[in-house]
Design a protein around this motif. Structure first.
Motif, PDB file in Angstrom:
ATOM      1  N   TYR A 276       1.043  -1.312   0.219  1.00 27.10           N
ATOM      2  CA  TYR A 276      -0.059   0.038   0.092  1.00 27.10           C
ATOM      3  C   TYR A 276       0.811   1.366   0.091  1.00 27.10           C
ATOM      4  O   TYR A 276       1.229   1.723   0.990  1.00 27.10           O
ATOM      5  CB  TYR A 276      -0.844   0.039   1.409  1.00 27.10           C
ATOM      6  CG  TYR A 276      -1.982   1.032   1.405  1.00 27.10           C
ATOM      7  CD1 TYR A 276      -2.240   1.996   0.232  1.00 27.10           C
ATOM      8  CD2 TYR A 276      -2.783   0.905   2.426  1.00 27.10           C
ATOM      9  CE1 TYR A 276      -3.171   2.773   0.564  1.00 27.10           C
ATOM     10  CE2 TYR A 276      -3.690   1.837   2.713  1.00 27.10           C
ATOM     11  CZ  TYR A 276      -3.970   2.998   1.634  1.00 27.10           C
ATOM     12  OH  TYR A 276      -4.940   3.793   1.916  1.00 27.10           O
ATOM     13  N   VAL A 283       2.127   3.120   3.192  1.00 25.40           N
ATOM     14  CA  VAL A 283       1.276   2.902   4.382  1.00 25.40           C
ATOM     15  C   VAL A 283       1.043   1.448   5.123  1.00 25.40           C
ATOM     16  O   VAL A 283       1.286   1.531   6.192  1.00 25.40           O
ATOM     17  CB  VAL A 283      -0.320   3.222   3.744  1.00 25.40           C
ATOM     18  CG1 VAL A 283      -1.319   3.031   4.987  1.00 25.40           C
ATOM     19  CG2 VAL A 283      -0.407   4.426   3.315  1.00 25.40           C
ATOM     20  N   LEU A 296       0.227  -2.247   8.730  1.00 22.95           N
ATOM     21  CA  LEU A 296       0.521  -1.119   8.758  1.00 22.95           C
ATOM     22  C   LEU A 296       1.821  -0.553   9.111  1.00 22.95           C
ATOM     23  O   LEU A 296       2.325  -1.405  10.092  1.00 22.95           O
ATOM     24  CB  LEU A 296      -0.356  -0.039   9.708  1.00 22.95           C
ATOM     25  CG  LEU A 296      -1.903   0.187   9.441  1.00 22.95           C
ATOM     26  CD1 LEU A 296      -2.671   0.573  10.657  1.00 22.95           C
ATOM     27  CD2 LEU A 296      -2.122   0.829   8.167  1.00 22.95           C
ATOM     28  N   THR A 298       3.924   1.341  11.298  1.00 22.80           N
ATOM     29  CA  THR A 298       3.362   2.184  12.404  1.00 22.80           C
ATOM     30  C   THR A 298       4.755   2.815  13.240  1.00 22.80           C
ATOM     31  O   THR A 298       4.268   3.575  14.101  1.00 22.80           O
ATOM     32  CB  THR A 298       2.672   1.270  13.536  1.00 22.80           C
ATOM     33  OG1 THR A 298       3.349   0.144  13.943  1.00 22.80           O
ATOM     34  CG2 THR A 298       1.393   0.908  13.073  1.00 22.80           C
ATOM     35  N   ILE A 302       4.324   8.159   9.440  1.00 23.11           N
ATOM     36  CA  ILE A 302       2.923   8.443   9.471  1.00 23.11           C
ATOM     37  C   ILE A 302       2.214   7.830  10.803  1.00 23.11           C
ATOM     38  O   ILE A 302       2.567   6.874  11.186  1.00 23.11           O
ATOM     39  CB  ILE A 302       2.294   7.458   8.152  1.00 23.11           C
ATOM     40  CG1 ILE A 302       2.695   7.695   6.901  1.00 23.11           C
ATOM     41  CG2 ILE A 302       0.725   7.840   8.163  1.00 23.11           C
ATOM     42  CD1 ILE A 302       2.578   6.906   5.645  1.00 23.11           C
ATOM     43  N   PHE A 304      -1.617   7.541  12.202  1.00 22.68           N
ATOM     44  CA  PHE A 304      -2.916   7.213  11.790  1.00 22.68           C
ATOM     45  C   PHE A 304      -3.733   7.350  12.511  1.00 22.68           C
ATOM     46  O   PHE A 304      -4.006   7.195  13.745  1.00 22.68           O
ATOM     47  CB  PHE A 304      -2.848   5.435  11.487  1.00 22.68           C
ATOM     48  CG  PHE A 304      -1.953   5.216  10.458  1.00 22.68           C
ATOM     49  CD1 PHE A 304      -1.958   5.354   8.864  1.00 22.68           C
ATOM     50  CD2 PHE A 304      -0.452   4.454  10.651  1.00 22.68           C
ATOM     51  CE1 PHE A 304      -1.198   4.808   8.126  1.00 22.68           C
ATOM     52  CE2 PHE A 304       0.321   4.220   9.801  1.00 22.68           C
ATOM     53  CZ  PHE A 304       0.030   4.353   8.543  1.00 22.68           C
ATOM     54  N   LEU A 340      -9.385   6.428   6.302  1.00 25.29           N
ATOM     55  CA  LEU A 340      -8.140   6.545   6.922  1.00 25.29           C
ATOM     56  C   LEU A 340      -7.890   8.023   7.067  1.00 25.29           C
ATOM     57  O   LEU A 340      -7.670   8.705   5.666  1.00 25.29           O
ATOM     58  CB  LEU A 340      -7.227   5.588   5.743  1.00 25.29           C
ATOM     59  CG  LEU A 340      -5.671   5.468   6.414  1.00 25.29           C
ATOM     60  CD1 LEU A 340      -5.730   4.861   7.724  1.00 25.29           C
ATOM     61  CD2 LEU A 340      -4.999   4.644   5.254  1.00 25.29           C
ATOM     62  N   ILE A 342      -4.384  10.604   7.979  1.00 26.65           N
ATOM     63  CA  ILE A 342      -2.877  10.398   8.323  1.00 26.65           C
ATOM     64  C   ILE A 342      -2.371  11.677   8.570  1.00 26.65           C
ATOM     65  O   ILE A 342      -2.738  12.901   8.068  1.00 26.65           O
ATOM     66  CB  ILE A 342      -2.061   9.709   6.874  1.00 26.65           C
ATOM     67  CG1 ILE A 342      -2.071  10.592   5.677  1.00 26.65           C
ATOM     68  CG2 ILE A 342      -2.583   8.386   6.750  1.00 26.65           C
ATOM     69  CD1 ILE A 342      -1.504  10.274   4.580  1.00 26.65           C
ATOM     70  N   THR A 344       2.008  13.014   8.448  1.00 29.52           N
ATOM     71  CA  THR A 344       3.117  12.737   8.087  1.00 29.52           C
ATOM     72  C   THR A 344       4.483  13.481   8.344  1.00 29.52           C
ATOM     73  O   THR A 344       4.317  14.859   8.386  1.00 29.52           O
ATOM     74  CB  THR A 344       2.982  12.318   6.614  1.00 29.52           C
ATOM     75  OG1 THR A 344       3.184  13.337   5.768  1.00 29.52           O
ATOM     76  CG2 THR A 344       1.656  11.668   6.207  1.00 29.52           C
ATOM     77  N   ILE A 353      -6.842  10.651   3.336  1.00 28.53           N
ATOM     78  CA  ILE A 353      -6.228  10.029   1.938  1.00 28.53           C
ATOM     79  C   ILE A 353      -7.046   9.598   1.033  1.00 28.53           C
ATOM     80  O   ILE A 353      -6.777   9.472  -0.192  1.00 28.53           O
ATOM     81  CB  ILE A 353      -5.229   8.643   2.683  1.00 28.53           C
ATOM     82  CG1 ILE A 353      -4.287   8.475   1.442  1.00 28.53           C
ATOM     83  CG2 ILE A 353      -6.130   7.697   3.180  1.00 28.53           C
ATOM     84  CD1 ILE A 353      -3.359   7.583   2.079  1.00 28.53           C
TER      85      ILE A 353
END
Length: 508
Positions: A276, A283, A296, A298, A302, A304, A340, A342, A344, A353
């Motif tokens: 992704y 992502v 993800l 994590t 990013i 979330f 979703l 985000i 960043t 997104i």
């Protein structure tokens, strides 16, 4: 004996074991704190008083309460446009060296999304994490000595003032590590060719000189490239030319709708690994073979958040209502669709997104993409998300033994009555009325809201079958072939009228 392959595989396996257990929730808390700390002296950080948020007992709660949601237009009109006027420290320290161009799937005008050096590094690190995760897939040692063909957008980025612009796949490929260049195909010279058809023709010419073990790219364009290579070399399938092809790393869209047509190009099954990578960052990626869900990233660049994907929180244009509730990773539930959000290291803050996801494993932070907020078909209360539409198309493939790699539809008014008008891309000639009845019946059984809509405002279903080339050429005319370009699954009436005219005029 694959000596180098054994060394690389051994290193990856040891590195993966040493990485230890992850705690995605703790990682996300650290990422948010780092983002706010890094950007607290930017214009955005001072405007929203990041210092005050950082002093809060619950930073995540204070952050979501103080910062509004942003889609591209909002953050660009209020903040990012200043970057093109020579200003620095706008939403992230300094100025970005790159801008990712993205028309997405809903418009012709390219978005210009900042890509900072920190984001380039975050994308590279996520890619390395994915390489380490290959240890879970039990691939043979010789796989790690084969070529990797990455089919993205052109790496010949456009120089604009003091930065460069291009699609995110081109930006990423132009920043690949030196150690990887020996494996990377089609190579820098071919990757810089901007014209899609010319680039694929060069790939077809050179293909017999490569020993490709892995492919990477968006399914529709990978399929088209494989078809050209197969045709150029007069093959039955791609494994006649690349017998060691073992892995395909998909990305950008759900692979399910393409599975049947993709497999038809192979001599035997290969490992499919989903990724992704969006214009806004890397992502998630599939980290283990037991699932096709993606984990993800994590601990990268990013942070979330998630808004429950419910009609009362979504405007008709796919945007969120201002007071839509968001939750953190520690609060999500399995099986619920979420919009979703985000934030960043490129200076996107509470950014929508445009994708919807669901969690398949909360503890591992594993997700599936379920659709696009703007592809939520609810004109007459049918409440159909893209995953429901994909499931219906796959049902047709199985029921009628056909391949349908592409489709689009619209809730269209005909004589003041609403119909769901579908265009299916397939080489298999089938009767549209028969397909329409099967689609209608499947959706009635799968979605109670659709069934209710069919008893009221939704008059019926119409299906037109066209050649898959229609979708490729439509993208070529309205956006650009290849790269991150994806076909819009749901169109509004104005865009759908243009699509119908395009199909008719070009004889598809």
């Amino acid at each position: 004996m694959p000596i180098i392959g054994n060394i690389i595989k051994g290193f990856i396996e040891v590195r993966d074991k040493l990485s230890g257990e992850r705690n995605p929730i703790d990682e996300q808390k650290q990422v948010l704190k780092k983002l706010l700390t890094e950007a607290n002296e930017t214009a955005f950080g001072e405007h929203y008083d990041f210092d005050d948020i950082l002093e809060s007992e619950d930073i995540a709660k204070a952050y979501s309460k103080k910062i509004p949601f942003h889609d591209y237009n909002k953050i660009n009109d209020e903040w990012w446009h200043q970057l093109h006027e020579g200003k620095t420290d706008v939403t992230w320290p300094g100025k970005p060296h790159y801008f990712a161009l993205s028309s997405g799937t809903t418009g012709n005008t390219s978005k210009r999304i900042p890509v900072t050096d920190e984001m380039v590094s975050a994308i590279r690190n996520a890619g390395i994490q994915q390489v380490y995760a290959l240890s879970n897939f039990d691939l043979p040692a010789d796989f790690f000595e084969k070529d990797i063909l990455m089919l993205g957008s052109s790496t010949d980025l456009e120089k604009v003032d003091d930065h460069e612009e291009g699609e995110i796949s081109g930006i990423s490929a132009s920043n690949i590590p030196n150690w990887f260049r020996g494996y990377y195909k089609p190579g820098e010279d071919i990757a810089e060719i901007d014209d899609w058809d010319e680039r694929v023709a060069k790939i077809a010419e050179k293909a017999e000189t490569w020993d490709v073990g892995a492919l990477s790219g968006i399914p529709s364009w990978i399929e088209l490239m494989l078809e050209k290579v197969i045709e150029h070399h007069n093959l039955k399938n791609i494994h006649e030319l690349w017998p060691n092809l073992q892995v395909y790393t998909s990305g950008g869209v759900a692979f399910g709708p393409y599975e049947k047509s993709f497999n038809a190009l192979l001599g035997h099954p290969i490992t499919i690994i989903d990724t992704y990578l969006a214009s806004e960052g890397f992502v998630a990626f599939q980290a283990r073979p037991e699932t096709d869900a993606m984990q993800l990233v994590t601990d990268g660049g990013i942070y979330f958040e998630f808004v429950p994907f419910k009609p009362e929180y979504i405007n008709q244009d796919g945007s969120l209502v201002d007071d839509a509730p968001s939750i953190t990773l520690g609060e999500v539930q399995k099986g619920q669709d979420y919009v979703l959000i985000i934030s960043t290291v490129s200076g996107a803050w509470r950014y929508i997104i445009g994708d919807t996801i669901e969690f398949t494993d909360v503890e591992r932070a594993e997700i599936k993409i379920t659709g696009r907020t703007k592809f939520f078909l609810n004109t007459v209360g049918s409440q159909l998300s893209v995953n429901k539409l994909d499931d219906a198309v796959q049902h047709l493939e199985e029921k009628f033994s056909m391949k349908i790699p592409e489709y689009t539809l619209c809730a269209n008014r005909i004589d003041e009555e609403f119909y769901h008008c579908w265009y299916l891309g397939s080489e298999d000639a089938k009767d549209g009325s028969t397909l329409a009845d099967a689609l209608d019946e499947h959706l009635k059984q799968a979605n109670k809201n659709y069934k209710v809509a069919r008893s009221k405002a939704l008059k019926g279903v119409k299906v037109t079958v066209v050649k898959p080339d229609a979708f490729h050429e439509w993208n070529g005319e309205n956006k650009k072939k290849g790269g991150q370009v994806k076909m819009e699954k749901v169109m509004n009436e104005e865009k759908f009228a243009q699509w119908q005219t395009f199909v008719k005029e070009n004889g598809y």
